[in-house]
Design an enzyme around this catalytic site. Sequence first.
Site, PDB file in Angstrom:
ATOM      1  CB  VAL A 247     -59.963 -12.592  -3.630  1.00 53.74           C
ATOM      2  CG1 VAL A 247     -59.188 -12.458  -4.932  1.00 53.74           C
ATOM      3  CG2 VAL A 247     -59.195 -13.463  -2.637  1.00 53.74           C
TER       4      VAL A 247
ATOM      5  CB  VAL B 118     -50.790 -22.128  -6.985  1.00 54.13           C
ATOM      6  CG1 VAL B 118     -49.580 -22.657  -6.218  1.00 54.13           C
ATOM      7  CG2 VAL B 118     -51.620 -23.267  -7.536  1.00 54.13           C
TER       8      VAL B 118
ATOM      9  N   GLY C 208     -51.239 -17.309  -4.029  1.00 56.06           N
ATOM     10  CA  GLY C 208     -51.769 -15.938  -4.000  1.00 56.06           C
ATOM     11  C   GLY C 208     -51.071 -14.992  -4.955  1.00 56.06           C
TER      12      GLY C 208
ATOM     13  CD  GLU D  95     -61.701 -21.123   5.825  1.00 54.48           C
ATOM     14  OE1 GLU D  95     -62.867 -21.514   5.711  1.00 54.48           O
ATOM     15  OE2 GLU D  95     -60.864 -21.184   4.916  1.00 54.48           O
TER      16      GLU D  95
ATOM     17  CE  LYS E 121     -53.277 -22.660  -1.727  1.00 56.40           C
ATOM     18  NZ  LYS E 121     -52.899 -22.009  -0.460  1.00 56.40           N
TER      19      LYS E 121
ATOM     20  N   GLY F 155     -54.485 -12.959   1.017  1.00 50.81           N
ATOM     21  CA  GLY F 155     -54.789 -11.563   1.305  1.00 50.81           C
ATOM     22  C   GLY F 155     -55.508 -10.911   0.147  1.00 50.81           C
TER      23      GLY F 155
END
Lengths: 402, 402
Positions: A11, A121, A123, A179, A194, A291
């Site tokens: 990010v 929340v 993205g 992950e 979220k 992303g």
Amino acid sequence: MKLGILGYGVVGSGLINMIDKDSKDRGIEIKGILVKDKRKHIDKKHYEKITEDIEDIFSEDIDTLVELIGDEENAYKYIKRALENGINVVTANKAVIADYGDELINIAREKGVSLRFEASVAGGVPVIKVLSEAMSGNQIKSINAILNGTTNFILSKMHDEKLEYKDALKKAQEVGFAEADPSADVFGYDAARKLAILSNIAFEKRVNWKDLYICGIDKVSALDIDSASELGCRIKLICHSEVENGKVSGYVRPAAVETGNPLSGIVNENNLVEICGDSVGKIALVGKGAGSFATGSAVYSDVTDIIENPGSNLSEISDEITNVYKNPEKKEDFIVRYPVESYEVVENILSDNNLIFRKILSKDGDISVFIEKVTEKKLDEIDEYLKNTGFQKSSIRIIKID
Amino acid sequence: MKLGILGYGVVGSGLINMIDKDSKDRGIEIKGILVKDKRKHIDKKHYEKITEDIEDIFSEDIDTLVELIGDEENAYKYIKRALENGINVVTANKAVIADYGDELINIAREKGVSLRFEASVAGGVPVIKVLSEAMSGNQIKSINAILNGTTNFILSKMHDEKLEYKDALKKAQEVGFAEADPSADVFGYDAARKLAILSNIAFEKRVNWKDLYICGIDKVSALDIDSASELGCRIKLICHSEVENGKVSGYVRPAAVETGNPLSGIVNENNLVEICGDSVGKIALVGKGAGSFATGSAVYSDVTDIIENPGSNLSEISDEITNVYKNPEKKEDFIVRYPVESYEVVENILSDNNLIFRKILSKDGDISVFIEKVTEKKLDEIDEYLKNTGFQKSSIRIIKID
């Protein structure tokens, strides 16, 4: 606007790229970037501003701290310190906001600075802005959403490639959608945090994410997927919360969503949030929930919002903790998976209770049953009876939504 | 915040209802309401504040004028007067903003007041806020949208009830989805004005709505609808604009949209706007594009935005007029309707040009042909040839989008 940035990962890189190409000359200046290991960033832009020491960041004359380090404990500490020192904060940290959002926003208000967290929340989807600003005159009645890309990817793979959960998870890990330790995603904790943040803003009451009904996707089997398909549905990890007569309720759970419902068509890292307001009706937002550039874009818009409206904060964040209400008497449609050998017993109880039900499919010793308008309380009773009579109880209850 | 409200119709009623039930005590006070004929409003709330004289509104000590009268000429006059007198303006008037937005926002900037117009495009869907604030760091690449409820309702009726255009229009008028004079809607002018406003903000260049390629739905026939269905599509009035190498292009036209595309599922007064930004990717917004409370909600959020951020204005509105670019060489897929007797000629030309095509359906002396990757220039040439050889040219070209 002088920025201190904590974190130069996915990010952070997206954000820094946007700042560098800013065509509007908003005067955003990077003063320092905190990383764990400077050597790993040797070929990156702004290398001369990179430090491993948080004190280097705070000793700069910064207006705004952008927190993108992930680690909850340190993030909380740095955010609090910044706010107490009259420094605005922008964060993408859902854990910190879900757990300490009320405390931190109170400090921000006291100090006359802003705390913003659009990226925490969904993205790149501007759901917090829409909830708190565009729907300002509305009483929010409910939220329906897909908020986790990892589970969405895994469930899509299970549907499209007929994989069992474990194999789909492995694929997700291989392509970077999950992950190494996928617990927070697959158990539904990420989505629940979220949903709690959104519910906080929507209902203006503090919702503890642990109080939501949470069921992950780790127990979803290929049989469940096929059974949902038989009913014209796709299984999705659905976040839902609502308020009725002042009582907040909510869940994060696998749901069989009819293919006509836009939620069923959301793929990969895309998120969908549908908010129902009493005046405007339903507003749905769709976009990338993760992303580098999508999340970076949300962080960037928070930074420009602070430039445009210095010191502004969400008025909806409250520290009044609400009891999350659970109604075991609410009737819903479910797909329930039972051991085949218990089915005769199940069938008898369902018939005795005048419930409408039918077998869908069976496989590997399990049978899936579609039961209409049944309460969770009744399903609990059936499970209890099965246990007491030497059978195994149901493996999973998947709620069906239109 | 002291409001003067012009108009007490559908949207005005929705707004006033929201102000009356405002739970947050934002201090919004209605000082006067302008109507044409006071007798018609005798049973309404705030009757004592209703006047037929605009001077009564301006003689009150108002901070903000809310313009909801529709009539372009008077609306423009009153908005301009308010701004020049240092009064904020909130309007839902797409015609005024499409034609005079640049001039009016310049006056607002000079006077240090706000001009806001969220409700002028897509009713309750907060697309202007998302474009100008949430996507602040993005270069906007394209917009795809459904922005007109009347045509959306008519086309849905044509699909679902197999009606011809005239009968579907009549139904729309009966249920209040179309006005007695439906021209602005069915010819695409309403949608084009809204697309021009969005394109203005997105591309930061003034787009004259009349410069867009505009084709209404009045020539769409039952044969076109059936032909689109044959291809797995639904016909929708699609608004599209994009910028490439600094050149803006755009259209409002009937398009055959594949049923997998969310645009195909939008019904009645719902609107969908999909914006593509270079960082965040695609963000889609869906909600009610019209209606008392939906549009009232957008107006209300503009009012609360002015309370929160006094004097702020969209920085994206520019008075630099841009040439809307048309590229007759661009290859697209089309459904074209020809007179049956001309088909042999058409077939020969298409074959001679090595184009891939096929007949879809024929009815009432017309035949519809699906032609892949063809330029509008080539379709013009075929029409010209048909005309010169004594045939009628094509009746309609419907662009196909995935």
